[in-house]
Design an enzyme around this catalytic site. Structure first.
Site, PDB file in Angstrom:
ATOM      1  N   GLY A 121       0.813  -1.219   0.000  1.00  0.00           N
ATOM      2  CA  GLY A 121       0.000   0.000   0.000  1.00  0.00           C
ATOM      3  C   GLY A 121       0.844   1.267   0.000  1.00  0.00           C
ATOM      4  O   GLY A 121       0.393   2.314  -0.464  1.00  0.00           O
ATOM      5  N   GLU A 124       1.629   1.821  -3.492  1.00  0.00           N
ATOM      6  CA  GLU A 124       0.366   2.208  -4.145  1.00  0.00           C
ATOM      7  C   GLU A 124      -0.019   3.647  -3.796  1.00  0.00           C
ATOM      8  O   GLU A 124      -0.515   4.391  -4.645  1.00  0.00           O
ATOM      9  CB  GLU A 124      -0.745   1.229  -3.728  1.00  0.00           C
ATOM     10  CG  GLU A 124      -0.532  -0.145  -4.355  1.00  0.00           C
ATOM     11  CD  GLU A 124      -1.406  -1.232  -3.727  1.00  0.00           C
ATOM     12  OE1 GLU A 124      -1.302  -1.448  -2.505  1.00  0.00           O
ATOM     13  OE2 GLU A 124      -2.193  -1.849  -4.447  1.00  0.00           O
ATOM     14  N   GLU A 144       2.755  -8.194  -1.389  1.00  0.00           N
ATOM     15  CA  GLU A 144       1.526  -8.838  -0.883  1.00  0.00           C
ATOM     16  C   GLU A 144       1.502 -10.337  -1.146  1.00  0.00           C
ATOM     17  O   GLU A 144       0.921 -11.103  -0.382  1.00  0.00           O
ATOM     18  CB  GLU A 144       0.292  -8.186  -1.525  1.00  0.00           C
ATOM     19  CG  GLU A 144       0.033  -6.749  -1.087  1.00  0.00           C
ATOM     20  CD  GLU A 144       0.715  -5.710  -1.963  1.00  0.00           C
ATOM     21  OE1 GLU A 144       1.663  -6.058  -2.705  1.00  0.00           O
ATOM     22  OE2 GLU A 144       0.304  -4.541  -1.904  1.00  0.00           O
TER      23      GLU A 144
HETATM   24  N1  CAA Z   1       1.803  -3.503   8.836  1.00  0.00           N
HETATM   25  C1  CAA Z   1       1.908  -3.523  10.176  1.00  0.00           C
HETATM   26  N2  CAA Z   1       3.080  -3.401  10.831  1.00  0.00           N
HETATM   27  C2  CAA Z   1       4.198  -3.295  10.082  1.00  0.00           C
HETATM   28  C3  CAA Z   1       4.155  -3.279   8.693  1.00  0.00           C
HETATM   29  C4  CAA Z   1       2.891  -3.385   8.047  1.00  0.00           C
HETATM   30  N3  CAA Z   1       2.744  -3.339   6.717  1.00  0.00           N
HETATM   31  N4  CAA Z   1       5.422  -3.166   8.233  1.00  0.00           N
HETATM   32  C5  CAA Z   1       6.219  -3.096   9.314  1.00  0.00           C
HETATM   33  N5  CAA Z   1       5.483  -3.163  10.440  1.00  0.00           N
HETATM   34  C6  CAA Z   1       5.951  -3.134  11.835  1.00  0.00           C
HETATM   35  C7  CAA Z   1       6.614  -4.432  12.255  1.00  0.00           C
HETATM   36  O1  CAA Z   1       5.641  -5.370  12.637  1.00  0.00           O
HETATM   37  C8  CAA Z   1       7.470  -3.953  13.376  1.00  0.00           C
HETATM   38  O2  CAA Z   1       6.651  -3.782  14.511  1.00  0.00           O
HETATM   39  P1  CAA Z   1       7.120  -4.403  15.943  1.00  0.00           P
HETATM   40  O3  CAA Z   1       8.333  -3.586  16.308  1.00  0.00           O
HETATM   41  O4  CAA Z   1       5.948  -4.139  16.835  1.00  0.00           O
HETATM   42  O5  CAA Z   1       7.441  -5.839  15.707  1.00  0.00           O
HETATM   43  C9  CAA Z   1       7.918  -2.575  12.942  1.00  0.00           C
HETATM   44  O6  CAA Z   1       6.991  -2.158  11.930  1.00  0.00           O
HETATM   45  C10 CAA Z   1       9.293  -2.552  12.319  1.00  0.00           C
HETATM   46  O7  CAA Z   1       9.311  -3.507  11.296  1.00  0.00           O
HETATM   47  P2  CAA Z   1      10.464  -4.642  11.159  1.00  0.00           P
HETATM   48  O8  CAA Z   1      10.990  -5.002  12.497  1.00  0.00           O
HETATM   49  O9  CAA Z   1       9.908  -5.731  10.322  1.00  0.00           O
HETATM   50  O10 CAA Z   1      11.566  -3.782  10.368  1.00  0.00           O
HETATM   51  P3  CAA Z   1      12.704  -4.356   9.398  1.00  0.00           P
HETATM   52  O11 CAA Z   1      13.571  -3.174   9.104  1.00  0.00           O
HETATM   53  O12 CAA Z   1      13.315  -5.581   9.956  1.00  0.00           O
HETATM   54  O13 CAA Z   1      11.922  -4.783   8.063  1.00  0.00           O
HETATM   55  C11 CAA Z   1      10.332  -4.472   6.253  1.00  0.00           C
HETATM   56  C12 CAA Z   1      11.325  -3.813   7.260  1.00  0.00           C
HETATM   57  C13 CAA Z   1      11.126  -5.323   5.268  1.00  0.00           C
HETATM   58  C14 CAA Z   1       9.639  -3.337   5.527  1.00  0.00           C
HETATM   59  C15 CAA Z   1       9.320  -5.363   7.027  1.00  0.00           C
HETATM   60  O14 CAA Z   1       8.777  -4.614   8.096  1.00  0.00           O
HETATM   61  C16 CAA Z   1       8.180  -5.840   6.167  1.00  0.00           C
HETATM   62  O15 CAA Z   1       8.335  -6.762   5.399  1.00  0.00           O
HETATM   63  N6  CAA Z   1       6.972  -5.211   6.339  1.00  0.00           N
HETATM   64  C17 CAA Z   1       5.770  -5.645   5.648  1.00  0.00           C
HETATM   65  C18 CAA Z   1       5.792  -5.219   4.186  1.00  0.00           C
HETATM   66  C19 CAA Z   1       4.543  -5.732   3.494  1.00  0.00           C
HETATM   67  O16 CAA Z   1       4.309  -6.918   3.382  1.00  0.00           O
HETATM   68  N7  CAA Z   1       3.696  -4.799   3.007  1.00  0.00           N
HETATM   69  C20 CAA Z   1       2.449  -5.135   2.318  1.00  0.00           C
HETATM   70  C21 CAA Z   1       1.299  -5.027   3.286  1.00  0.00           C
HETATM   71  S1  CAA Z   1      -0.247  -5.606   2.614  1.00  0.00           S
HETATM   72  C22 CAA Z   1      -0.775  -4.339   1.632  1.00  0.00           C
HETATM   73  O17 CAA Z   1      -0.185  -3.280   1.549  1.00  0.00           O
HETATM   74  C23 CAA Z   1      -2.058  -4.594   0.874  1.00  0.00           C
HETATM   75  C24 CAA Z   1      -2.408  -3.570  -0.140  1.00  0.00           C
HETATM   76  O18 CAA Z   1      -2.265  -3.754  -1.343  1.00  0.00           O
HETATM   77  C25 CAA Z   1      -3.000  -2.299   0.255  1.00  0.00           C
END
Ligand code: CAA
Length: 270
Positions: A121, A124, A144
């Site tokens: 997102g 996006e 995703e």
């Molecule tokens: N939603 C909720 N929380 C999130 C998040 C997300 N999309 N991305 C990161 N966070 C949170 C983590 O859970 C973490 O929280 P805690 O400290 O409470 O555990 C905090 O942010 C820091 O994140 P990381 O410890 O994971 O940080 P990192 O530097 O090790 O990794 C990252 C960074 C690679 C971006 C990793 O956080 C990640 O993979 N995030 C998710 C990315 C993702 O999958 N995004 C797609 C979401 S679905 C979507 O967007 C649908 C759509 O089309 C609209």
């Protein structure tokens, strides 16, 4: 409309400010502010973003908006924790991404200033803006697929139109992250700049646009966006009507007169 009193900093998930622009219109700055979760886009945050954009859009003193995050993340996607237990019916009834459509209706240009992660997102949301200025260390992706879903806020459509089927498929089906340079070459990004300059550059660009004749800027933006959802024939007709419509503005007469008289135009914004 100059009343921005309800654009208060009582917002919980964003910070907003207005940037002066010498004699021209101001720039409205919106900063996503959930740093602990890499600016994950929950429902409340998106409500606030849309409200702030709509308020700046209606404000006579604002000419352009900049949407940004922080150095580590523009936004790491929709809030996964908010969706983790949701069923299809709950998602359908929530229809949270419908709110994003309101951003398409914003008339003034919006520039995304991206540093760090712009994922899911987050990518996006940046694509919903009209231009993207990215720090060279920024990372773009649609991960995703790794969550068992797919982009749901425009990714399959906007990304494909912006960078073409081959590269959009790769991004969406592998979930891999790509650098700002990759995305610049692919055509998604307006400019890649040094890591510490992304916001300054975006604000400079916004100031430049805010200093142009307002109605021409809005009708030109509308016509460019039209190219995304119409045929070339209908798009050309739309463009021509907007072009002729601008001949009804005072700024058209001033702009052309100033050119003939070899002086700087003084825009009235109407
Ligand atoms: N939603 C909720 N929380 C999130 C998040 C997300 N999309 N991305 C990161 N966070 C949170 C983590 O859970 C973490 O929280 P805690 O400290 O409470 O555990 C905090 O942010 C820091 O994140 P990381 O410890 O994971 O940080 P990192 O530097 O090790 O990794 C990252 C960074 C690679 C971006 C990793 O956080 C990640 O993979 N995030 C998710 C990315 C993702 O999958 N995004 C797609 C979401 S679905 C979507 O967007 C649908 C759509 O089309 C609209």
């Amino acid at each position: 409309m100059n009343d921005k009193s309800h654009l208060s900093n009582s917002y919980k998930n964003i910070l907003i400010s207005e940037i002066e622009n010498s004699k021209a219109l101001k720039v409205g700055l919106i900063q996503l502010n959930r740093p602990d979760v890499l600016n994950a886009l929950n429902i409340d945050l998106m409500k606030e973003v849309v409200e702030a954009l709509e308020t700046f859009d209606k404000d006579d003193e604002t000419g352009c908006m900049v949407l940004t995050g922080n150095a580590k993340a523009f936004a790491a996607g929709a809030d996964i924790k908010e969706m983790a237990d949701a069923t299809a019916v709950e998602m359908l009834l929530r229809d949270q991404f419908a709110r994003w459509d309101k951003i398409r209706k914003i008339k003034k240009p919006i520039i995304a200033a991206v540093s760090g992660f712009a994922l899911g997102g987050g990518c996006e949301l940046a694509m919903t803006c009209d231009m993207i200025i990215a720090a060279e260390g920024a990372k773009f992706g649609q991960p995703e697929i790794n969550l068992g879903v797919m982009p749901g806020a425009g990714g399959t459509q906007r990304l494909t139109k912006a960078i073409g089927k081959a590269r959009a498929m790769e991004m969406i089906l592998t979930g891999k992250m790509f650098t700002a340079k990759d995305m610049f070459i692919a055509g998604l990004i307006t400019k890649v700049v040094d890591n510490d300059l992304y916001l300054d550059e975006a604000i400079e660009l916004a100031k430049d646009i805010a200093s142009k004749p307002t109605v021409a800027v809005q009708l030109a933006k509308e016509a460019v966006l039209k190219a995304f959802d119409t045929t070339i024939e209908a798009g050309l007709e739309f463009e021509r009507k907007n072009f002729y419509l601008l001949f009804a503005t005072e700024d058209k007469f001033e702009g052309m007169k100033a050119f003939v008289e070899k002086r700087k135009a003084e825009w009235k914004g109407r």
